[in-house]
Design an enzyme around this catalytic site. Structure first.
Site, PDB file in Angstrom:
ATOM      1  N   HIS A 165       0.810  -1.224   0.000  1.00 50.59           N
ATOM      2  CA  HIS A 165       0.000   0.000   0.000  1.00 50.59           C
ATOM      3  C   HIS A 165       0.843   1.275   0.000  1.00 50.59           C
ATOM      4  CE1 HIS A 165      -4.292  -1.411   0.633  1.00 50.59           C
ATOM      5  NE2 HIS A 165      -3.603  -2.510   0.490  1.00 50.59           N
ATOM      6  N   ASP A 166       2.059   1.214   0.541  1.00 51.81           N
ATOM      7  CA  ASP A 166       2.902   2.401   0.476  1.00 51.81           C
ATOM      8  C   ASP A 166       3.650   2.457  -0.859  1.00 51.81           C
ATOM      9  OD1 ASP A 166       3.944   4.819   1.677  1.00 51.81           O
ATOM     10  OD2 ASP A 166       5.875   3.788   1.790  1.00 51.81           O
ATOM     11  N   VAL A 170       1.946   3.052  -4.501  1.00 51.01           N
ATOM     12  CA  VAL A 170       1.349   4.360  -4.769  1.00 51.01           C
ATOM     13  C   VAL A 170       2.453   5.403  -4.961  1.00 51.01           C
ATOM     14  CG1 VAL A 170      -0.317   6.075  -4.001  1.00 51.01           C
ATOM     15  CG2 VAL A 170      -0.650   3.679  -3.397  1.00 51.01           C
ATOM     16  N   SER A 187       4.347   7.632   3.013  1.00 52.51           N
ATOM     17  CA  SER A 187       3.183   8.535   3.023  1.00 52.51           C
ATOM     18  C   SER A 187       1.969   7.807   3.610  1.00 52.51           C
ATOM     19  CB  SER A 187       2.880   9.048   1.618  1.00 52.51           C
ATOM     20  OG  SER A 187       2.641   7.972   0.738  1.00 52.51           O
ATOM     21  N   PRO A 190      -5.573  -1.674  -6.888  1.00 50.26           N
ATOM     22  CA  PRO A 190      -6.808  -2.235  -7.449  1.00 50.26           C
ATOM     23  C   PRO A 190      -7.857  -2.478  -6.364  1.00 50.26           C
ATOM     24  CG  PRO A 190      -4.872  -3.587  -8.027  1.00 50.26           C
ATOM     25  CD  PRO A 190      -4.434  -2.593  -7.017  1.00 50.26           C
ATOM     26  N   SER A 208      -2.377 -15.400   1.497  1.00 50.15           N
ATOM     27  CA  SER A 208      -2.268 -16.685   2.193  1.00 50.15           C
ATOM     28  C   SER A 208      -2.341 -16.479   3.698  1.00 50.15           C
ATOM     29  CB  SER A 208      -0.929 -17.317   1.809  1.00 50.15           C
ATOM     30  OG  SER A 208      -0.609 -18.367   2.663  1.00 50.15           O
ATOM     31  N   ASP A 240      -6.921 -17.980   4.529  1.00 55.32           N
ATOM     32  CA  ASP A 240      -6.520 -19.363   4.253  1.00 55.32           C
ATOM     33  C   ASP A 240      -6.848 -20.186   5.482  1.00 55.32           C
ATOM     34  OD1 ASP A 240      -5.269 -21.778   3.865  1.00 55.32           O
ATOM     35  OD2 ASP A 240      -3.275 -20.943   3.484  1.00 55.32           O
TER      36      ASP A 240
HETATM   37  C1  HEM Z   1      -5.231  -6.849  -6.740  1.00 60.33           C
HETATM   38  C2  HEM Z   1      -4.536  -6.582  -5.678  1.00 60.33           C
HETATM   39  C3  HEM Z   1      -5.065  -6.614  -4.279  1.00 60.33           C
HETATM   40  C4  HEM Z   1      -6.330  -6.365  -3.803  1.00 60.33           C
HETATM   41  C5  HEM Z   1      -7.567  -5.985  -4.589  1.00 60.33           C
HETATM   42  C6  HEM Z   1      -6.273  -6.550  -2.367  1.00 60.33           C
HETATM   43  C7  HEM Z   1      -7.348  -6.377  -1.506  1.00 60.33           C
HETATM   44  C8  HEM Z   1      -7.375  -6.752  -0.185  1.00 60.33           C
HETATM   45  C9  HEM Z   1      -8.533  -6.734   0.659  1.00 60.33           C
HETATM   46  C10 HEM Z   1      -9.920  -6.250   0.251  1.00 60.33           C
HETATM   47  C11 HEM Z   1      -8.158  -7.232   1.869  1.00 60.33           C
HETATM   48  C12 HEM Z   1      -9.063  -7.439   3.085  1.00 60.33           C
HETATM   49  C13 HEM Z   1      -9.016  -6.300   4.044  1.00 60.33           C
HETATM   50  C14 HEM Z   1      -9.935  -6.524   5.197  1.00 60.33           C
HETATM   51  O1  HEM Z   1     -11.107  -6.857   4.973  1.00 60.33           O
HETATM   52  O2  HEM Z   1      -9.507  -6.358   6.360  1.00 60.33           O
HETATM   53  C15 HEM Z   1      -6.761  -7.553   1.791  1.00 60.33           C
HETATM   54  C16 HEM Z   1      -6.019  -8.079   2.821  1.00 60.33           C
HETATM   55  C17 HEM Z   1      -4.666  -8.272   2.768  1.00 60.33           C
HETATM   56  N1  HEM Z   1      -3.830  -7.973   1.707  1.00 60.33           N
HETATM   57 FE1  HEM Z   1      -4.427  -7.494  -0.152  1.00 60.33          FE
HETATM   58  N2  HEM Z   1      -5.012  -6.907  -2.004  1.00 60.33           N
HETATM   59  C18 HEM Z   1      -4.246  -6.956  -3.133  1.00 60.33           C
HETATM   60  C19 HEM Z   1      -2.900  -7.244  -3.201  1.00 60.33           C
HETATM   61  C20 HEM Z   1      -2.098  -7.428  -2.101  1.00 60.33           C
HETATM   62  C21 HEM Z   1      -0.660  -7.467  -2.139  1.00 60.33           C
HETATM   63  C22 HEM Z   1       0.185  -7.277  -3.392  1.00 60.33           C
HETATM   64  C23 HEM Z   1      -0.241  -7.673  -0.853  1.00 60.33           C
HETATM   65  C24 HEM Z   1       1.156  -7.768  -0.320  1.00 60.33           C
HETATM   66  C25 HEM Z   1       2.209  -8.089  -1.035  1.00 60.33           C
HETATM   67  C26 HEM Z   1      -1.428  -7.799  -0.030  1.00 60.33           C
HETATM   68  C27 HEM Z   1      -1.447  -8.088   1.314  1.00 60.33           C
HETATM   69  C28 HEM Z   1      -2.560  -8.270   2.070  1.00 60.33           C
HETATM   70  C29 HEM Z   1      -2.544  -8.808   3.421  1.00 60.33           C
HETATM   71  C30 HEM Z   1      -1.319  -9.320   4.187  1.00 60.33           C
HETATM   72  C31 HEM Z   1      -3.869  -8.816   3.863  1.00 60.33           C
HETATM   73  C32 HEM Z   1      -4.383  -9.273   5.244  1.00 60.33           C
HETATM   74  C33 HEM Z   1      -4.326  -8.087   6.188  1.00 60.33           C
HETATM   75  C34 HEM Z   1      -4.744  -8.365   7.617  1.00 60.33           C
HETATM   76  O3  HEM Z   1      -5.237  -9.454   7.936  1.00 60.33           O
HETATM   77  O4  HEM Z   1      -4.588  -7.439   8.429  1.00 60.33           O
HETATM   78  N3  HEM Z   1      -2.527  -7.625  -0.813  1.00 60.33           N
HETATM   79  N4  HEM Z   1      -6.300  -7.235   0.529  1.00 60.33           N
END
Ligand code: HEM
Ligand code: NAG
Length: 339
Positions: A79-80, A83, A89, A176, A207, A256
């Site tokens: 996220h950092d 962007v 930021s 995205p 995962s 997961d």
């Molecule tokens: C198309 C790309 C991506 C989309 C649309 C996306 C979207 C999301 C969404 C909607 C959540 C759930 C948030 C919640 O309900 O609390 C999430 C969680 C998460 N995302 Fe992504 N994500 C994307 C790519 C990535 C990438 C590239 C990473 C890191 C390399 C990442 C790492 C994580 C992690 C670790 C969580 C779990 C966070 C937690 O449990 O606190 N995501 N993501």
């Protein structure tokens, strides 16, 4: 055999051009990519030799107390860095004039920001004003990934911190949405220099961690998405019993179910099994551009780790501030006061 002298002459120059351009295109491009970031391994070797060790220790201590801090460090780097720049930021608080990135819709569910301050304070006690929040953000991701059983990825440092939040609107341009088309997801990552296997590997971050029901209910209500594995649906319905989740109740599904605390390739087996939670997780397992890589990562954890490490490295070096650009923040949630 009767070929015209013009053709041979043309071919001669054509190959000459090819031979002289190729090394530039390959070697030159690579070199520029490394040099132009201005980042190096162990940037604080002289200015704060203990910096990386202190950060690793803090990440370990925090992980012992709150396992989910490691999920946050991993999500932060995306996220950092995606962007416009890895400039921390993301960590800035809202001001009277602007909504912070972390409070924007794309940051939904992000947590543990106060523990970044814990790490920063530990580093400041040893070397005040030396180590940037953006490097702390990147190194905590590196160490968090390792705590989660993922690969150890040596990442370069020397970033400086930005002086302004990039604004909530801008996030939508670079990050995205959960239901965005694979084409659009790929465009966004390709623009950062991350190729298709890199995109597939990065999504392997899902995962670990959780997804709140608000991001899932459209796949459950009014009708269950027929693409979902029927064996997974009762669990999702149990965790998300309302079509419109109570925003105050913390309702979520673990990404997961099998190995929720491990950064491993189980994610790929889940999504091939139609147990992916987000639309985008489901879609990368079915789009013909991404499916071959999903299958390969499901079979081969080392391949997943290799591609993941490569993509995280590229992400972490996106357009950093270096030299005398930006500043070294005293606290990560606010820019320094100008005197
Ligand atoms: C198309 C790309 C991506 C989309 C649309 C996306 C979207 C999301 C969404 C909607 C959540 C759930 C948030 C919640 O309900 O609390 C999430 C969680 C998460 N995302 Fe992504 N994500 C994307 C790519 C990535 C990438 C590239 C990473 C890191 C390399 C990442 C790492 C994580 C992690 C670790 C969580 C779990 C966070 C937690 O449990 O606190 N995501 N993501
Ligand atoms: C994606 O989901 C959001 C709600 O989170 C919704 O507003 C938007 O219209 C959806 N977009 C698409 C393309 O379905």
């Amino acid at each position: 055999m009767g070929s015209s002298p013009f053709l041979s002459l043309f071919l001669f120059f054509f190959f000459l051009a090819l031979v002289s351009l190729t090394p530039l295109a390959i070697g030159g491009g690579d070199e520029v990519g490394v040099k132009s970031t201005g980042l190096v391994l162990n940037f604080y070797k002289e200015s704060c030799p203990q910096a990386e060790e202190i950060i690793s220790q803090q990440v370990k201590l925090l992980y012992k107390r709150h396992k989910n801090t490691a999920f946050s460090w991993l999500r932060n780097i995306f996220h950092d860095c995606a962007v416009q720049s890895c400039d921390a930021s993301l960590l800035l608080d809202s001001t009277r004039r602007s909504l912070s990135e972390k409070e924007a819709d794309r940051s939904f569910g992000m947590r543990n920001f106060r523990y970044i301050e814990t790490i920063k304070e530990a580093v400041e006690r040893e070397c005040p004003g030396v180590v940037s929040c953006s490097d702390i953000l990147v190194l905590s991701a590196r160490d968090g990934i390792a705590e989660l059983g993922g690969p150890y990825i040596p990442l370069r440092t020397g970033r400086r911190d930005g002086r302004k939040s990039r604004g909530a609107d801008l996030l939508e341009e670079y990050l995205p949405d959960h239901n965005e088309s694979i084409s659009s997801v790929m465009d966004k990552f390709h623009a950062l220099g991350i190729d298709t296997p890199g995109v597939v590997a990065l999504l392997g971050a899902h995962s670990v961690g959780r997804t709140h029901c608000v991001k899932l209910v459209h796949r459950l209500y009014p009708e269950v998405d027929p693409a979902l594995n029927p064996d997974h649906v009762p669990h999702m319905l149990k965790k998300c019993p309302d079509a419109i989740p109570d925003p105050k109740a913390v309702q979520y599904v673990r990404n997961d179910r099998g190995t929720p605390m491990k950064l491993d390739n189980n994610y790929y087996r889940n999504i091939l099994d139609d147990k992916g939670l987000l639309q985008v997780d489901h879609d990368i397992a079915h789009d013909k551009r991404t499916r071959p890589f999903v299958k390969k990562m499901a079979k081969n954890q080392n391949y997943f780790f290799r591609e993941f490490s490569r993509a995280i490295t590229i992400l972490s070096e996106n357009n950093p501030l270096t030299g005398d650009e930006g500043e070294i923040r005293k606290r990560c949630n606010a820019v320094n006061k100008r005197h």
